[in-house]
Design a protein around this motif. Structure first.
Motif, PDB file in Angstrom:
ATOM      1  N   ARG A  62       0.915   1.345   7.319  1.00  0.00           N
ATOM      2  CA  ARG A  62      -0.076   2.394   7.594  1.00  0.00           C
ATOM      3  C   ARG A  62       0.584   3.688   8.078  1.00  0.00           C
ATOM      4  O   ARG A  62      -0.048   4.749   8.091  1.00  0.00           O
ATOM      5  N   LYS A  63       1.841   3.586   8.476  1.00  0.00           N
ATOM      6  CA  LYS A  63       2.564   4.763   8.962  1.00  0.00           C
ATOM      7  C   LYS A  63       3.562   5.301   7.947  1.00  0.00           C
ATOM      8  O   LYS A  63       3.799   6.504   7.880  1.00  0.00           O
ATOM      9  N   ARG A 106       3.115  -6.287  -0.329  1.00  0.00           N
ATOM     10  CA  ARG A 106       2.718  -7.016   0.885  1.00  0.00           C
ATOM     11  C   ARG A 106       2.475  -8.498   0.602  1.00  0.00           C
ATOM     12  O   ARG A 106       2.710  -9.354   1.462  1.00  0.00           O
ATOM     13  N   ARG A 163       1.077  -3.106   9.699  1.00  0.00           N
ATOM     14  CA  ARG A 163       0.981  -1.981  10.640  1.00  0.00           C
ATOM     15  C   ARG A 163       1.944  -0.867  10.260  1.00  0.00           C
ATOM     16  O   ARG A 163       1.592   0.326  10.294  1.00  0.00           O
ATOM     17  N   LEU A 164       3.160  -1.236   9.888  1.00  0.00           N
ATOM     18  CA  LEU A 164       4.143  -0.225   9.506  1.00  0.00           C
ATOM     19  C   LEU A 164       3.746   0.495   8.212  1.00  0.00           C
ATOM     20  O   LEU A 164       3.990   1.681   8.053  1.00  0.00           O
ATOM     21  N   PRO A 191       1.694  -9.278   9.630  1.00  0.00           N
ATOM     22  CA  PRO A 191       0.943  -8.277  10.404  1.00  0.00           C
ATOM     23  C   PRO A 191       1.770  -7.038  10.750  1.00  0.00           C
ATOM     24  O   PRO A 191       1.268  -5.913  10.693  1.00  0.00           O
ATOM     25  N   LEU A 192       3.048  -7.264  11.095  1.00  0.00           N
ATOM     26  CA  LEU A 192       3.907  -6.124  11.419  1.00  0.00           C
ATOM     27  C   LEU A 192       4.128  -5.259  10.188  1.00  0.00           C
ATOM     28  O   LEU A 192       4.097  -4.019  10.273  1.00  0.00           O
TER      29      LEU A 192
END
Length: 287
Positions: free
Chosen positions: A282-283, A248, A279-280, A275-276
């Motif tokens: 985390r999935k 990251r 978020r990804l 930020p995107l």
């Protein structure tokens, strides 16, 4: 979309580590900034080439590691049976061909960088990653990707050699730490990565703009803490978090390199992807 279709999409997203894909466009942007080139249609071709070659490496990596993953990470798409090995290998071949074709459309200078980049990706996945040369090869691939952006947009890449070296050094550190993802091990790799991050941050902030300094600080904040935790306790979970943090951190590093080259707009566009990516991540795991 049916439940089966959604499961297939998720399996391929895991195989290709989609969140990490957002760390790729910044290579082209930083490369273009280093040669003082404005974005052109060739830059888009370069980004497309980089994305294809990166994902080819992801698919080939899991194909080459399928037996090892069956023992250590049976939940991965190939050992779990959610993606067939033949499909992963076919995808790696197709993505490599597409990446080279896009680089060719961007011009001969771009193709002259994309070809050794593709060769480095394949050499790493099929053998080098299990040797001392593995982290070096991965670092070279990331540096070449930045040079691809420079070559595609300006037809030259010599001024981009310094930022490519900085990006490669970061990648070398992350890849070295990643060798302990499944077994844990020595505290030395994450602590060495922490030290390298500090040195890179210092280099990014010397005599540069406030923006490059702020982005360098963001880079340090993203990578340093998980490296420190893994250094204090080099267990597999903390090592995986350190690798994820290092991946990251690539985005603010790329943005800092662009700002350092005098391209603030390019830097802000790059860091907007962070930020995107978070978020990804985390999935879908980035490691």
């Amino acid at each position: 979309m049916t439940r089966s279709g959604a499961a297939d999409v998720r399996a391929w997203a895991e195989l290709l580590r989609v969140p990490a894909l957002l760390t790729v466009p910044g290579d082209t942007i930083a490369g273009a900034a280093a040669v003082s080139a404005r974005p052109t249609p060739r830059a888009l071709l370069s980004i497309g080439s980089s994305l294809c070659l990166y994902e080819a490496g992801m698919a080939l990596n899991d194909w080459a590691d399928r037996d090892e993953d069956a023992a250590e990470r049976p939940h991965r798409p190939l050992p779990s049976g959610r993606v067939r090995p033949a499909a992963a290998f076919t995808a790696a071949c197709a993505l490599t061909a597409a990446g080279l074709a896009l680089a060719g459309r961007a011009g001969r200078p771009a193709l002259s960088v994309a070809a050794p980049l593709a060769a480095t990706v394949w050499a790493y996945d099929l053998g080098l990653k299990r040797t001392w040369a593995g982290p070096v090869a991965m670092a070279a691939a990331r540096g070449l990707d930045l040079l691809l952006g420079a070559a595609a947009t300006a037809g030259r890449f010599r001024p981009a050699l310094a930022p490519a070296l900085l990006l490669g050094t970061h990648t070398l550190a992350v890849t070295t730490v990643s060798r302990g993802e499944t077994r844990g091990g020595s505290a030395l790799p994450p602590l060495a990565a922490l030290a390298a991050t500090g040195v890179l941050t210092r280099l990014l902030t010397q005599g540069r703009t406030p923006l490059s300094g702020a982005l360098a600080a963001s880079y340090l904040a993203t990578a340093a803490r998980p490296y420190l935790h893994a250094g204090l306790n080099p267990s597999p979970p903390l090592t995986q978090r350190a690798v994820g943090g290092g991946i990251r951190a690539t985005i603010p590093l790329q943005a800092a390199l662009s700002a350092r080259s005098g391209a603030p707009v390019a830097a802000l566009l790059t860091v907007a992807l962070a930020p995107l990516a978070g978020r990804l991540a985390r999935k879908v795991s980035v490691t």
